[in-house]
Design a protein around this motif. Structure first.
Motif, PDB file in Angstrom:
ATOM      1  N   VAL A 114       0.773  -1.099  -0.043  1.00  0.00           N
ATOM      2  CA  VAL A 114      -0.130   0.106  -0.076  1.00  0.00           C
ATOM      3  C   VAL A 114       0.953   1.276   0.113  1.00  0.00           C
ATOM      4  O   VAL A 114       1.976   1.091   0.426  1.00  0.00           O
ATOM      5  CB  VAL A 114      -0.972  -0.124   0.953  1.00  0.00           C
ATOM      6  CG1 VAL A 114      -1.979  -1.196   1.171  1.00  0.00           C
ATOM      7  CG2 VAL A 114      -0.103   0.066   2.820  1.00  0.00           C
ATOM      8  N   PRO A 115       0.327   2.396  -0.616  1.00  0.00           N
ATOM      9  CA  PRO A 115       1.204   3.541  -0.628  1.00  0.00           C
ATOM     10  C   PRO A 115       2.026   4.047   0.502  1.00  0.00           C
ATOM     11  O   PRO A 115       3.198   4.381   0.603  1.00  0.00           O
ATOM     12  CB  PRO A 115       0.408   4.618  -1.341  1.00  0.00           C
ATOM     13  CG  PRO A 115      -0.746   3.873  -2.000  1.00  0.00           C
ATOM     14  CD  PRO A 115      -0.889   2.483  -1.197  1.00  0.00           C
ATOM     15  N   SER A 116       1.317   3.965   1.653  1.00  0.00           N
ATOM     16  CA  SER A 116       1.915   4.492   2.944  1.00  0.00           C
ATOM     17  C   SER A 116       3.040   3.603   3.637  1.00  0.00           C
ATOM     18  O   SER A 116       3.876   4.020   3.789  1.00  0.00           O
ATOM     19  CB  SER A 116       0.994   4.409   4.089  1.00  0.00           C
ATOM     20  OG  SER A 116       0.313   3.147   4.596  1.00  0.00           O
ATOM     21  N   ARG A 117       3.021   2.266   3.172  1.00  0.00           N
ATOM     22  CA  ARG A 117       4.043   1.337   3.156  1.00  0.00           C
ATOM     23  C   ARG A 117       5.314   1.473   2.371  1.00  0.00           C
ATOM     24  O   ARG A 117       6.430   1.384   2.579  1.00  0.00           O
ATOM     25  CB  ARG A 117       3.618  -0.091   3.475  1.00  0.00           C
ATOM     26  CG  ARG A 117       2.691  -0.332   4.603  1.00  0.00           C
ATOM     27  CD  ARG A 117       2.253  -1.854   4.820  1.00  0.00           C
ATOM     28  NE  ARG A 117       1.818  -2.156   6.050  1.00  0.00           N
ATOM     29  CZ  ARG A 117       0.791  -3.169   6.081  1.00  0.00           C
ATOM     30  NH1 ARG A 117       1.148  -4.229   5.143  1.00  0.00           N
ATOM     31  NH2 ARG A 117       0.361  -3.396   7.388  1.00  0.00           N
ATOM     32  N   ILE A 118       5.133   1.848   1.398  1.00  0.00           N
ATOM     33  CA  ILE A 118       5.915   1.985   0.357  1.00  0.00           C
ATOM     34  C   ILE A 118       6.494   3.230   0.519  1.00  0.00           C
ATOM     35  O   ILE A 118       8.107   3.394   0.380  1.00  0.00           O
ATOM     36  CB  ILE A 118       5.285   2.112  -1.043  1.00  0.00           C
ATOM     37  CG1 ILE A 118       4.872   0.611  -1.488  1.00  0.00           C
ATOM     38  CG2 ILE A 118       6.347   2.371  -2.150  1.00  0.00           C
ATOM     39  CD1 ILE A 118       4.114   0.525  -2.944  1.00  0.00           C
ATOM     40  N   THR A 119       5.928   4.331   0.911  1.00  0.00           N
ATOM     41  CA  THR A 119       6.482   5.658   1.260  1.00  0.00           C
ATOM     42  C   THR A 119       7.732   5.396   2.441  1.00  0.00           C
ATOM     43  O   THR A 119       8.695   6.101   2.502  1.00  0.00           O
ATOM     44  CB  THR A 119       5.587   6.744   1.534  1.00  0.00           C
ATOM     45  OG1 THR A 119       4.819   7.079   0.430  1.00  0.00           O
ATOM     46  CG2 THR A 119       6.260   7.996   2.116  1.00  0.00           C
ATOM     47  N   ALA A 120       7.124   4.532   3.614  1.00  0.00           N
ATOM     48  CA  ALA A 120       7.947   4.215   4.828  1.00  0.00           C
ATOM     49  C   ALA A 120       9.072   3.657   4.340  1.00  0.00           C
ATOM     50  O   ALA A 120      10.289   3.965   4.982  1.00  0.00           O
ATOM     51  CB  ALA A 120       7.070   3.626   5.739  1.00  0.00           C
ATOM     52  N   LEU A 121       9.102   2.698   3.509  1.00  0.00           N
ATOM     53  CA  LEU A 121      10.052   1.659   3.039  1.00  0.00           C
ATOM     54  C   LEU A 121      11.060   2.755   2.270  1.00  0.00           C
ATOM     55  O   LEU A 121      12.363   2.577   2.793  1.00  0.00           O
ATOM     56  CB  LEU A 121       9.682   0.636   2.341  1.00  0.00           C
ATOM     57  CG  LEU A 121      10.780  -0.132   1.478  1.00  0.00           C
ATOM     58  CD1 LEU A 121      11.418  -0.744   2.674  1.00  0.00           C
ATOM     59  CD2 LEU A 121      10.300  -1.215   0.466  1.00  0.00           C
TER      60      LEU A 121
END
Length: 184
Positions: A114-121
């Protein structure tokens, strides 16, 4: 039955080009990136550990023991990272590449997220790349008793420090690929 194969018989080599059977291997073919292993695994912990064990045995037959250990460490950490942050129903894609001319290895792990997890990664990877690997690893070890968001850096820090590999991430829609690369 007697006879011979036609002289134009072609076979696929590891670089994906077709060469006449028996033709000498060209320098460009030897130097081309080679995908040594590609597969998809389910995002289950048992699959990850079994795959790591298989991969280390496979790598020991091709590389030194130290390189095989580095491949195993990086693979385990990248797969665990993907399992923690992938979409629930997603499989994880894995690829081990060897780039002989550059004397480099690449491990690529891809999954849907999901976008939020991709951003965090991607933010974590940028932070890891901006600091000394040993310093980041020590900070990550101290954070083991911290919330999950801080502990997540430990696995990626191990890839940089223990496996001696650089990290990068590419994003295509909701698919993220983490690439660990280092000398073979």
């Amino acid at each position: 039955m007697t006879g011979s194969f036609p002289k134009t018989t072609r076979v696929a080599n590891t670089a994906g080009r077709n060469e006449p059977m028996g033709a000498p291997i060209s320098q460009s073919t030897r130097d081309a990136p080679q995908a040594l292993l590609q597969l998809r695994v389910s995002a289950h912990w048992q699959s990850i550990e079994a795959f790591r064990q298989f991969l280390e045995v496979y790598a020991r037959n091709r590389f030194t023991s130290r390189v095989a250990e580095r491949i195993g460490t990086a693979t385990q950490e990248l797969l665990e990272n993907a399992a923690n942050y992938c979409s629930i129903t997603a499989d994880i894609s894995f690829e081990l590449r060897h780039l002989p001319a550059a004397q480099r290895l690449e491990i690529r792990v891809s999954n849907e997220s999901v976008p939020s997890r991709i951003t965090a990664l991607t933010r974590r990877i940028s932070e890891l790349k901006s600091r000394d690997p040993q310093e980041v690893y020590q900070d990550a070890l101290r954070s083991v008793s911290s919330p999950l968001s801080l502990r997540a850096m430990l696995g990626l820090a191990r890839v940089r420090c223990e496996a001696d590999m650089e990290l990068e991430a590419t994003v295509d829609g909701n698919r993220v690929t983490v690439i660990a690369s280092g000398r073979d």
